[in-house]
Write an enzyme that holds these catalytic residues in place. Structure first.
Site, short mmCIF file in Angstrom:
data_model
loop_
_atom_site.label_atom_id
_atom_site.label_comp_id
_atom_site.label_asym_id
_atom_site.label_seq_id
_atom_site.Cartn_x
_atom_site.Cartn_y
_atom_site.Cartn_z
N ILE A 167 5.13 -4.33 10.33
CA ILE A 167 5.35 -3.91 8.94
C ILE A 167 4.97 -2.44 8.93
O ILE A 167 3.81 -2.09 9.08
CB ILE A 167 4.53 -4.74 7.95
CG1 ILE A 167 5.04 -6.19 7.99
CG2 ILE A 167 4.64 -4.18 6.54
CD1 ILE A 167 4.27 -7.16 7.11
N TYR A 180 -2.90 -10.00 5.00
CA TYR A 180 -2.95 -8.59 5.36
C TYR A 180 -4.39 -8.20 5.60
O TYR A 180 -5.20 -8.16 4.67
CB TYR A 180 -2.32 -7.77 4.23
CG TYR A 180 -2.25 -6.27 4.44
CD1 TYR A 180 -2.49 -5.68 5.68
CD2 TYR A 180 -1.94 -5.43 3.38
CE1 TYR A 180 -2.41 -4.32 5.86
CE2 TYR A 180 -1.85 -4.06 3.54
CZ TYR A 180 -2.10 -3.50 4.78
OH TYR A 180 -2.02 -2.14 4.94
N LYS A 195 -0.26 -9.62 8.84
CA LYS A 195 -0.10 -8.19 9.11
C LYS A 195 -1.46 -7.71 9.58
O LYS A 195 -2.40 -7.59 8.80
CB LYS A 195 0.36 -7.42 7.87
CG LYS A 195 0.47 -5.92 8.10
CD LYS A 195 0.83 -5.15 6.83
CE LYS A 195 0.87 -3.65 7.08
NZ LYS A 195 1.13 -2.87 5.84
N TYR A 218 -13.15 -4.08 -2.46
CA TYR A 218 -14.33 -3.73 -3.25
C TYR A 218 -15.32 -4.89 -3.40
O TYR A 218 -16.52 -4.71 -3.20
CB TYR A 218 -13.95 -3.18 -4.63
CG TYR A 218 -15.15 -2.61 -5.38
CD1 TYR A 218 -15.69 -1.38 -5.00
CD2 TYR A 218 -15.74 -3.30 -6.41
CE1 TYR A 218 -16.81 -0.86 -5.65
CE2 TYR A 218 -16.86 -2.78 -7.07
CZ TYR A 218 -17.38 -1.57 -6.68
OH TYR A 218 -18.49 -1.07 -7.32
N THR A 278 0.82 -1.21 0.00
CA THR A 278 0.00 0.00 0.00
C THR A 278 0.86 1.26 0.00
O THR A 278 0.61 2.20 -0.76
CB THR A 278 -0.92 0.01 1.23
OG1 THR A 278 -1.70 -1.17 1.25
CG2 THR A 278 -1.83 1.22 1.22
N SER A 279 1.88 1.28 0.86
CA SER A 279 2.76 2.45 0.95
C SER A 279 3.55 2.66 -0.33
O SER A 279 4.05 3.76 -0.58
CB SER A 279 3.72 2.30 2.13
OG SER A 279 3.02 2.18 3.34
N ARG A 293 -9.53 -0.12 4.72
CA ARG A 293 -9.23 0.18 3.32
C ARG A 293 -9.96 -0.74 2.36
O ARG A 293 -10.29 -0.35 1.24
CB ARG A 293 -7.72 0.08 3.07
CG ARG A 293 -6.89 1.08 3.84
CD ARG A 293 -5.42 1.06 3.43
NE ARG A 293 -5.22 1.75 2.18
CZ ARG A 293 -4.54 2.90 2.04
NH1 ARG A 293 -3.99 3.47 3.10
NH2 ARG A 293 -4.40 3.47 0.87
#
Length: 297
Positions: A208, A138, A166, A112, A49-50, A143
């Site tokens: 993380i 994750y 994570k 989604y 994501t980052s 999100r």
């Protein structure tokens, strides 16, 4: 018990793009990788994501994983972000990362689509069945719109290649329930920089981290203090770093951390739309927090 992929702090590394926004600035990515490894980072997470992976082309995504594996050259583990809301695509990308030499995969819950818990089990199992490296699940429902329930973790923990989590749900009570159900079948990492020590106190092995982008040594050292049994000292660091952590999430990640890296002198290039530049008030908040730790003047 499955092998632990890493202990301590893995950096969820931000991606530097070229000034025109087209393509990855690999010279600057080398600098970021070296900055982290030279300051004690315990693993590199690429194309998460980052790293703005959601706006990468397929070729960019594959290329940056291969580049990072080759450049790191076994100095620390490389964990490749290969999640997708399309199971077939996630399998293909995961197989590419496996062949490229990634040490593990970070696979986010499908976004989604908001599948059921049964769908999550089928999704993650299908990916794990088609690769030869360990998978880190994750969980970040804020999100993706869907979270992994404790009983779902318990089922997934039985797969030999589903090795870790994570956890970014922010729900410590749920994390505790999950750990109680799974025992030593899963390794847990915090996905929230403000909950590193709390999660490690339940048995987690590290984080993380977004914070590691700008303070790799300090984030590593906080985890190492805890692993060395110096719990009070680790907790003090967690609280000390809170204003900077808060500033790094004053807008959606990775906007603030990418701006912070620019302020530190890294040539990060632009954010890719729909991410945009920070609001002025948030920028001042970020600068003030960074000055407190002498990251900028």
């Amino acid at each position: 018990m499955k092998d632990v992929i890493f202990k301590g702090a893995a950096v969820a590394i931000a991606t530097p793009f070229n000034e025109d926004g087209m393509g990855v600035n690999y010279d600057e990515l080398k600098k970021l990788i070296d900055f982290n490894i030279n300051n004690g980072t315990d693993a590199i997470v690429i194309a998460g994501t980052s790293g703005e992976s959601a706006t990468m082309t397929d070729q960019e995504h594959e290329d940056i994983i291969k580049f990072t594996v080759d450049y790191v050259n076994k100095r620390v583990p490389v964990i490749a972000g290969t999640g997708s809301n399309d199971t077939r695509y996630a399998i293909n990308l995961s197989q590419h990362a496996d062949k490229a030499g990634a040490d593990a995969l970070l696979v986010v819950t499908p976004y989604y689509n908001k599948c059921t818990q049964k769908g999550l089990i089928k999704h993650f199992t299908s990916i794990a069945d088609n690769v030869n490296v360990p998978i880190i699940l994750y969980d970040v429902p804020s999100r993706t719109g869907v979270g992994i329930k404790p009983e779902t973790y318990a089922v997934l923990a039985e797969h030999p290649r589903i090795a870790a989590v994570k956890e970014a749900s922010g729900n410590i009570s749920q994390v505790a329930e999950t750990m109680a159900l799974c025992g030593d079948k899963l390794t847990f990492y915090s996905g929230n920089d403000d909950q590193i020590v709390p999660l490690m106190s339940l048995g987690g092995q590290g984080v993380i981290s977004v914070l590691s982008n700008v303070m790799p040594k300090e984030t590593h050292d906080m985890c190492q203090l805890f692993l060395d049994g110096k719990v009070k000292e680790a907790a003090q660091k967690q609280l000390e770093y809170f204003p900077l952590i808060k500033a790094l999430f004053c807008e959606v990640n990775p906007i603030p951390v990418k701006v912070a890296l620019r302020l530190m002198g890294f040539n990060m290039g632009p954010l890719r739309m729909p991410l945009c530049e920070m609001e002025e008030a948030h920028l001042e908040q970020l600068k003030a927090a960074m000055r407190k730790f002498n990251l900028i003047k």
